[in-house]
Every structure is written in structure tokens, then in C-alpha cells.
Design an enzyme around this catalytic site. Structure first.
Site, PDB file in Angstrom:
ATOM      1  N   HIS A 224      30.762  13.922  13.705  1.00 29.26           N
ATOM      2  CA  HIS A 224      30.572  13.952  15.151  1.00 29.26           C
ATOM      3  C   HIS A 224      29.235  14.626  15.457  1.00 29.26           C
ATOM      4  O   HIS A 224      28.630  15.262  14.579  1.00 29.26           O
ATOM      5  CB  HIS A 224      31.687  14.730  15.854  1.00 29.26           C
ATOM      6  CG  HIS A 224      32.996  14.023  15.895  1.00 29.26           C
ATOM      7  ND1 HIS A 224      33.802  13.911  14.788  1.00 29.26           N
ATOM      8  CD2 HIS A 224      33.648  13.380  16.901  1.00 29.26           C
ATOM      9  CE1 HIS A 224      34.896  13.238  15.110  1.00 29.26           C
ATOM     10  NE2 HIS A 224      34.828  12.894  16.376  1.00 29.26           N
ATOM     11  N   LYS A 228      29.967  19.278  18.799  1.00 24.89           N
ATOM     12  CA  LYS A 228      31.431  19.306  18.756  1.00 24.89           C
ATOM     13  C   LYS A 228      31.873  20.481  17.913  1.00 24.89           C
ATOM     14  O   LYS A 228      31.562  20.567  16.718  1.00 24.89           O
ATOM     15  CB  LYS A 228      31.997  18.000  18.197  1.00 24.89           C
ATOM     16  CG  LYS A 228      33.528  17.978  18.159  1.00 24.89           C
ATOM     17  CD  LYS A 228      34.071  16.605  17.796  1.00 24.89           C
ATOM     18  CE  LYS A 228      35.580  16.625  17.635  1.00 24.89           C
ATOM     19  NZ  LYS A 228      36.300  17.066  18.847  1.00 24.89           N
TER      20      LYS A 228
END
Length: 341
Positions: A224, A228
């Protein structure tokens, strides 16, 4: 092994063990501008119409973060209105943004109030309930994992039905608290309808053929954007199903997380998606290494999640009108109700 190619927007790569399974079953984005807030009558005088969707106002909390902003744009696209005030992070200065959806060309002015300014926030919510109608305001939460539980408690206290797109936090406490309060909410680790369908298929597979991958070793790699903070909630959910199929003592701590640009590019993430992507790969490998089953779902961008979030709001608004007592719904509930466009 099968080789799959990436698309620029979204690739959902599913190898669902078909020989065994019969399926029946938060940085302002370019589209957001900041300016000083001047309340206009169009923001305060909100008239209702006969159309239920036109009566729904969405308080998108977490803007100007990219995921919250994308969700706000999707709401405009789907005929929903944004509340004139929303909650932002405690370290962000109060300001006003204009959310603009380039597809529908709709826009909405939203004043962002830091979560630390509770008195102002509470006053704004009470005012919006009078203007919009208490049952017409729903919240979307795309904030921070550390705020999941406190935000949920806030929504319950303020009687705001909500869609929780933020992952992390104490999920057991979250679910129990909202359910015990009989509060209306949609809580899910993933808001993308195609991925939700995939998860449902895996859950069904695990129920039908538990242990069919005994002795197979599990592995999971998920990439990600570097902002994140937590492990993917979707990865955890998929692992839960795969563990029913395998006797491998795999835990969430065994999930390999990629949160750097070079690692992401090595994982085949397009360079233009480094700031917003979700690439996952799970494998089950036989003890002797001769056989490997792979499952991938690769998403570049945020549109797929934003669209599903707006659909969840519409679903929840319907439940709010139809049911006298609230509860926690999942995205599978939304999917099964046909509430996805």
C-alpha cells in the site's frame, strides 16, 4: 504458475481454486481547493424533496485526506449531498475546501473542523440536524486507525449512522460497542464490491472444503502507499478464510507489508499509483514445493473503494428508513441487497 498483466486502474486477479469450487454464491487532491469559509444560504437552507436520495446528506470525515476526498466526490456523483461541515484531524487547522467531482461536475463547499474542537463540532452537528433532518445525516469515516474506536463512540453518542472505511483499531470492541448500542452502521475492512464478492466466495469455499489444503504453506504480501499505517484489513480477512483451508500456523504478523516506493515498484505497482494502491498476493504451496495456488487482487487508485463507500451510504440510508432498530451491517449485506451500482 499463471502470468497476469496489470491494468492502469484496477486489476482483480482471482485464482479461486476453481477445480474445488463452484461459486454460487488520508494533502488535498488536485480536485480540492481551499478557501476562507463564507456560509451561504445554499449551504444552510437545505430543502428536502420527494426523492429519498436527495434527502441524504453525508458528513465525510477525514478530508482533505485523499481517500475521504475520493469518497466525497463519489457521493456527489451518486446524487448524494455533502454536509456543510465535516470533521478533520486534530492537527489540521480549520479551513474550508471545495469538493469537486470532475465526472458529474458537481461541487460542494465543506468547512473542516478539527476533532479537537469538540464544542464547535457538536454545535455544527446540532445545527445540521435541524437544517437537514436528524435521520437524513450519515457519516463516512476515513480518518486514522488510532481514531477508529473513539470516532465510532462519537457517532453513537451523536446518533449519526456511519460507514466506517477506516481500518485498524480494536475491531472486536468496535463491533460490540456499535451492536450493543443498536446503532446503524456499515463496517467493513474493504469497500470495493468486487473484492467483497471475492471474500464471500472464499468464505464459502472454506465452509465447503475445510482443510482441503492441509500441509500447504501460506504466504501473503501486501503493498500500500507509504501513508497507510496499519496492516491491510482485507489481507487479514482473506487470511482468516485461507486458514480454514490450511493447517499452517500462519498469523497476521507473518503478513509481509510493503510501504516504500522501491519495494512497491518491485511488486509491479505502476509508478503513477505509488501514492494510492492496494496490491495483494496470497499463495498456498505444497510441502514438496511442486504445487502452488495463487490469489491476487491489485488495485491502482481509490475509485473502486470510493464508489463502494457511497453505495454503502445509500444502503444504510435505506435501512435507517426501513428498520426501527440499528445494527452493524457488512459490505456483503450491501452486496446481497443489490445496493451496489
Amino acid at each position: 504458475m499463471l502470468a497476469f498483466s496489470n491494468t492502469r486502474l484496477c486489476t482483480i486477479l482471482l485464482v479461486l481454486f476453481s477445480s474445488f469450487f463452484d461459486v454460487t454464491a488520508f494533502l488535498v487532491s488536485p480536485a480540492v481547493k481551499t478557501n476562507s469559509w463564507k456560509p451561504s444560504s445554499s449551504l444552510i437552507q437545505m430543502s428536502s424533496t420527494d426523492n429519498d436520495e436527495a434527502d441524504v446528506f453525508v458528513m465525510v470525515n477525514g478530508m482533505p485526506g485523499p481517500m475521504a476526498t475520493a469518497a466525497a466526490e463519489a457521493c456527489l456523483r451518486k446524487g448524494l449531498k455533502l454536509t456543510p461541515v465535516a470533521m478533520t484531524g486534530p492537527d489540521i487547522k480549520a479551513n474550508t475546501i471545495v469538493v469537486y467531482d470532475p465526472i458529474s461536475e458537481k461541487s460542494s463547499q465543506v468547512k473542516l473542523i478539527p476533532s479537537s474542537q469538540k464544542d464547535e463540532l457538536l454545535a455544527a452537528i446540532e445545527g445540521m440536524k435541524v437544517s437537514c433532518g436528524e435521520k437524513n445525516i450519515l457519516a463516512i469515516d476515513y480518518t486514522h486507525p488510532s481514531a477508529v474506536n473513539s470516532n465510532a463512540e462519537f457517532y453513537v453518542e451523536q446518533k449519526l449512522p456511519f460507514v466506517m472505511g477506516t481500518t485498524g483499531g480494536d475491531r472486536e470492541k468496535l463491533m460490540q460497542g456499535v451492536n450493543d448500542a443498536k446503532h446503524f452502521a456499515v463496517i467493513a475492512p474493504n469497500m470495493a464490491k468486487q473484492i467483497v464478492a471475492m471474500q464471500a466466495a472464499l468464505e464459502d469455499l472454506a465452509k465447503k472444503f475445510p482443510g482441503c489444503f492441509s500441509s500447504y504453506k501460506m504466504a501473503c504480501v501486501e503493498s500500500h502507499q507509504k501513508t497507510k499505517a496499519d496492516t491491510s484489513g482485507t489481507a487479514k480477512a482473506v487470511i482468516d478464510s485461507l486458514k480454514e483451508l490450511s493447517d499452517d500456523e500462519f498469523t497476521y504478523d507473518d503478513i509481509e507489508m510493503i510501504r516504500d516506493d522501491e519495494g512497491a515498484k518491485d511488486f509491479r505497482v505502476p509508478e503513477d499509483a505509488l501514492k494510492g494502491h492496494a496490491f495483494h498476493r496470497y499463495t498456498l504451496t505444497s510441502e514438496d514445493g511442486s504445487t502452488e495456488f495463487a490469489l491476487e487482487h491489485n488495485v491502482a487508485g481509490r475509485a473502486i473503494y470510493a464508489e463502494g463507500t457511497a453505495d454503502a451510504v445509500k444502503f444504510l440510508a435505506g435501512r435507517l428508513r426501513a428498520e426501527s432498530e440499528g445494527k452493524v451491517y457488512s459490505m456483503i449485506d450491501v452486496l446481497e441487497a443489490g445496493g451496489l451500482e
